[in-house]
Design a protein around this motif. Structure first.
Motif, PDB file in Angstrom:
ATOM      1  N   SER A   1       0.841  -1.206   0.000  1.00 36.45           N
ATOM      2  CA  SER A   1       0.000   0.000   0.000  1.00 36.45           C
ATOM      3  C   SER A   1       0.871   1.250   0.000  1.00 36.45           C
ATOM      4  O   SER A   1       0.798   2.082   0.918  1.00 36.45           O
ATOM      5  CB  SER A   1      -0.920   0.000   1.222  1.00 36.45           C
ATOM      6  OG  SER A   1      -1.704  -1.164   1.277  1.00 36.45           O
ATOM      7  N   PRO A   2       1.698   1.436  -1.025  1.00 35.91           N
ATOM      8  CA  PRO A   2       2.596   2.600  -1.018  1.00 35.91           C
ATOM      9  C   PRO A   2       1.876   3.934  -1.139  1.00 35.91           C
ATOM     10  O   PRO A   2       2.421   4.963  -0.726  1.00 35.91           O
ATOM     11  CB  PRO A   2       3.507   2.339  -2.226  1.00 35.91           C
ATOM     12  CG  PRO A   2       2.701   1.472  -3.128  1.00 35.91           C
ATOM     13  CD  PRO A   2       1.874   0.612  -2.234  1.00 35.91           C
ATOM     14  N   TYR A   3       0.662   3.930  -1.691  1.00 30.66           N
ATOM     15  CA  TYR A   3      -0.072   5.184  -1.838  1.00 30.66           C
ATOM     16  C   TYR A   3      -1.034   5.434  -0.678  1.00 30.66           C
ATOM     17  O   TYR A   3      -1.873   6.337  -0.745  1.00 30.66           O
ATOM     18  CB  TYR A   3      -0.810   5.215  -3.168  1.00 30.66           C
ATOM     19  CG  TYR A   3       0.121   5.447  -4.337  1.00 30.66           C
ATOM     20  CD1 TYR A   3       0.567   6.727  -4.658  1.00 30.66           C
ATOM     21  CD2 TYR A   3       0.597   4.378  -5.084  1.00 30.66           C
ATOM     22  CE1 TYR A   3       1.453   6.937  -5.707  1.00 30.66           C
ATOM     23  CE2 TYR A   3       1.481   4.579  -6.145  1.00 30.66           C
ATOM     24  CZ  TYR A   3       1.907   5.848  -6.442  1.00 30.66           C
ATOM     25  OH  TYR A   3       2.781   6.064  -7.479  1.00 30.66           O
ATOM     26  N   SER A   4      -0.906   4.632   0.362  1.00 28.48           N
ATOM     27  CA  SER A   4      -1.659   4.873   1.585  1.00 28.48           C
ATOM     28  C   SER A   4      -0.743   5.337   2.714  1.00 28.48           C
ATOM     29  O   SER A   4      -1.191   5.514   3.847  1.00 28.48           O
ATOM     30  CB  SER A   4      -2.397   3.591   2.025  1.00 28.48           C
ATOM     31  OG  SER A   4      -3.322   3.187   1.043  1.00 28.48           O
ATOM     32  N   ASN A   5       0.535   5.506   2.392  1.00 27.16           N
ATOM     33  CA  ASN A   5       1.514   5.899   3.399  1.00 27.16           C
ATOM     34  C   ASN A   5       2.367   7.042   2.865  1.00 27.16           C
ATOM     35  O   ASN A   5       2.765   7.041   1.683  1.00 27.16           O
ATOM     36  CB  ASN A   5       2.420   4.711   3.750  1.00 27.16           C
ATOM     37  CG  ASN A   5       1.663   3.574   4.402  1.00 27.16           C
ATOM     38  OD1 ASN A   5       1.446   3.570   5.609  1.00 27.16           O
ATOM     39  ND2 ASN A   5       1.243   2.596   3.599  1.00 27.16           N
ATOM     40  N   GLU A   6       2.647   7.988   3.733  1.00 26.61           N
ATOM     41  CA  GLU A   6       3.455   9.142   3.367  1.00 26.61           C
ATOM     42  C   GLU A   6       4.781   9.113   4.107  1.00 26.61           C
ATOM     43  O   GLU A   6       4.889   8.542   5.195  1.00 26.61           O
ATOM     44  CB  GLU A   6       2.716  10.446   3.695  1.00 26.61           C
ATOM     45  CG  GLU A   6       1.442  10.667   2.886  1.00 26.61           C
ATOM     46  CD  GLU A   6       0.765  11.968   3.234  1.00 26.61           C
ATOM     47  OE1 GLU A   6       1.014  12.478   4.355  1.00 26.61           O
ATOM     48  OE2 GLU A   6      -0.009  12.483   2.397  1.00 26.61           O
ATOM     49  N   ILE A   7       5.788   9.720   3.498  1.00 24.63           N
ATOM     50  CA  ILE A   7       7.092   9.859   4.140  1.00 24.63           C
ATOM     51  C   ILE A   7       7.510  11.325   4.083  1.00 24.63           C
ATOM     52  O   ILE A   7       7.035  12.098   3.232  1.00 24.63           O
ATOM     53  CB  ILE A   7       8.159   8.979   3.455  1.00 24.63           C
ATOM     54  CG1 ILE A   7       8.340   9.402   1.976  1.00 24.63           C
ATOM     55  CG2 ILE A   7       7.805   7.514   3.547  1.00 24.63           C
ATOM     56  CD1 ILE A   7       9.499   8.716   1.305  1.00 24.63           C
TER      57      ILE A   7
END
Length: 515
Positions: free
Chosen positions: A220-226
């Motif tokens: 889920s890379p587009y559900s997490n921000e950095i």
């Protein structure tokens, strides 16, 4: 005398000199000392250990109920639906327990020693990382501590066996003592043990070992921000992990590469570099180790259980039982294994069973059936040999039940051989699973779940470029693991039968002299 005459076989089976509990209560100090340290080791990593055990239990429950559902559903659709409902309820309950276990803080968790953060300036300090250290240093500390913990825990398990042997075992000596002593001097076997422990630790502690998580970086890379330091704006900015991955691809073209032991443009450290889609290869690899070893372990346990029961039954009863077992084994062997795996993969596409362990459980069942004949043939000889011993005839004449005779007198003799051949066979399962994932087209582990074979497939066109790491590192992991498993099997074989050690070399020299 009357008690002796009327004594039954069941009464004799139940009679024991003393139980382990009674022996521990008579001398509790060694057990308490060992148990206190074991309790601490479990407590500091209880969440991680419980989560792994619950994952295996969940897969087992789903697999067993799946087989029941298939059989019952063929007879009654309503009964099959009832079994499926029970399965969903049990699986949901175990998932809840696993989620609760995942929330238990552990000493070596990512929350305790975080390595993801952002830099406050071009040469500024790091925020969000362990003690403000660079992400690479914080990750390395966690990695070293995890493997140090695994080494201590492994030693303490061995120490527990020594405590049992020295203080609570009913006999002073067993053949296993000589096996352990010979294995302690077997360098090749020790290499195998170390490799196996390294990869087992990698599988058990995969979430803690990765510089990021599978959920954040892969699933889920587009559900997490950095957060990262943006050199253009001169300030800290926020970006989705998916967008950061898109700009961190390794495709061997010009500057489009993030190699091993480097940072990307967003301050993320990549010990193994990145994949062609920008995902972290180390996180992908350790998660792939968990999947590969879980499938291999389930497959070999299933095949071993079938092989051990079949070998002892056929060796004890012989005759028709042995003949039927031979016919079944030959029938399974006549089907090409790869063809059967391909057929199963295609036939079950879209079936709910492929969702168990992301498709791994279905292949574990298939491998278990495929491997059973070879393992059975490997231990059939030792089982037949021990069945002809005098103590087996004495047990029969004494009236001991066949099940008890097999368990007490035949099983301890056969299990070491099964351990040898099983450890050498599981490497083939891992290679086959990698091959299926490499082929793709709906085969192997379901994407986006990490699988070593899929990484090799992604990087095969970049082997001769600066993105060589994509295919090379997962390939080397497979080579090292399979070599370690074979070394472990060799060590166990030589420890069980010291005359086999170096036998191949001596025969080769003799053959050369004869020529």
């Amino acid at each position: 005398m009357c008690a002796t005459v009327t004594d039954t076989a069941r009464d004799r089976d139940r009679r024991e000199e003393s139980t382990l509990r009674e022996r521990v209560l008579a001398n509790p100090e060694p057990a308490l000392r060992w148990g206190a340290v074991a309790f601490v080791l479990v407590a500091v990593e209880f969440g991680a250990l419980a989560g792994g055990l619950l994952l295996l239990l969940d897969a087992t429950v789903i697999g067993v109920t799946a087989l029941i559902e298939v059989v019952v559903g063929a007879l009654s659709q309503s009964a099959g639906e009832a079994v499926y409902a029970v399965q969903q309820s049990a699986s949901g309950f175990l998932d809840g327990l696993r989620a609760a276990a995942g929330n238990v803080p552990t000493l070596l968790s990512r929350e305790t020693i975080p390595n993801q953060g952002y830099q406050t300036g071009p040469s500024g300090s790091w925020e969000g990382t362990f003690l403000g250290l660079q992400p690479a240093v914080a990750w390395a500390i966690r990695l070293v501590l995890v493997y140090l913990y695994a080494a201590v825990a492994s030693y303490w398990v061995y120490r527990g066996w020594l405590v049992f042997r020295d203080h609570y075992r009913q006999v002073d000596w067993t053949p296993r003592d000589d096996v352990v002593d010979r294995l302690r001097d077997h360098r090749w076997g020790q290499f195998g043990i170390v490799v196996v422990l390294v990869f087992v630790t990698m599988a058990l502690f995969a979430p803690a070992l990765g510089p990021t998580t599978v959920e954040q970086n892969i699933e889920s890379p587009y559900s997490n921000e950095i957060q990262y330091y943006d050199a253009e704006s001169g300030s800290v900015a926020t970006i989705y992990a998916g967008d950061a991955n898109f700009n961190s691809k390794s495709k061997g073209q010009g500057e489009q590469n993030v190699g091993p032991m480097t940072y990307d443009d967003y301050g993320r450290f990549h010990p193994f570099g990145t994949l062609t889609n920008g995902r972290d290869l180390f996180t992908f690899s350790v998660a792939g180790a968990r999947v590969s070893m879980m499938v291999g372990a389930l497959a070999i346990v299933l095949a071993s259980l079938i092989a051990i029961v079949a070998s002892m039954m056929s060796a004890y009863y012989k005759g028709l039982v042995d003949l039927v077992t031979i016919l079944v084994a030959d029938g399974i062997t006549s089907i090409p294994g790869l063809l059967l795996l391909l057929m199963v993969g295609m036939a079950f596409q879209g079936h709910w069973l492929v969702n168990v362990l992301n498709g791994g459980f279905l292949y574990a069942l298939t491998f278990g059936i495929i491997l059973f004949p070879s393992l059975w043939r490997s231990v059939r000889g030792p089982a037949l040999q021990v069945s002809e011993e005098e103590w087996i005839d004495a047990a029969k004449s004494f009236g001991q039940r066949p099940r008890t005779t097999m368990r007490k007198h035949m099983l301890p003799y056969v299990v070491p051989y099964l351990l040898v051949y099983g450890s050498m066979t599981v490497g083939g399962v891992i290679i086959s699973m990698a091959a299926l994932s490499f082929i793709g087209s709906g085969l192997g582990i379901n994407p986006p779940t990490p699988a070593w074979g899929r990484a090799i497939d992604m990087g095969r066109n970049y082997v001769s470029t600066q993105s060589w790491h994509i295919a090379f590192i997962p390939g080397m992991l497979i080579v090292v693991l399979v070599t370690g498993l074979n070394a472990f099997g060799d060590g166990i074989r030589d420890a069980i039968d010291p005359e086999s050690e170096g036998g191949g070399e001596e025969e080769a020299q003799a053959g050369g002299a004869a020529g």
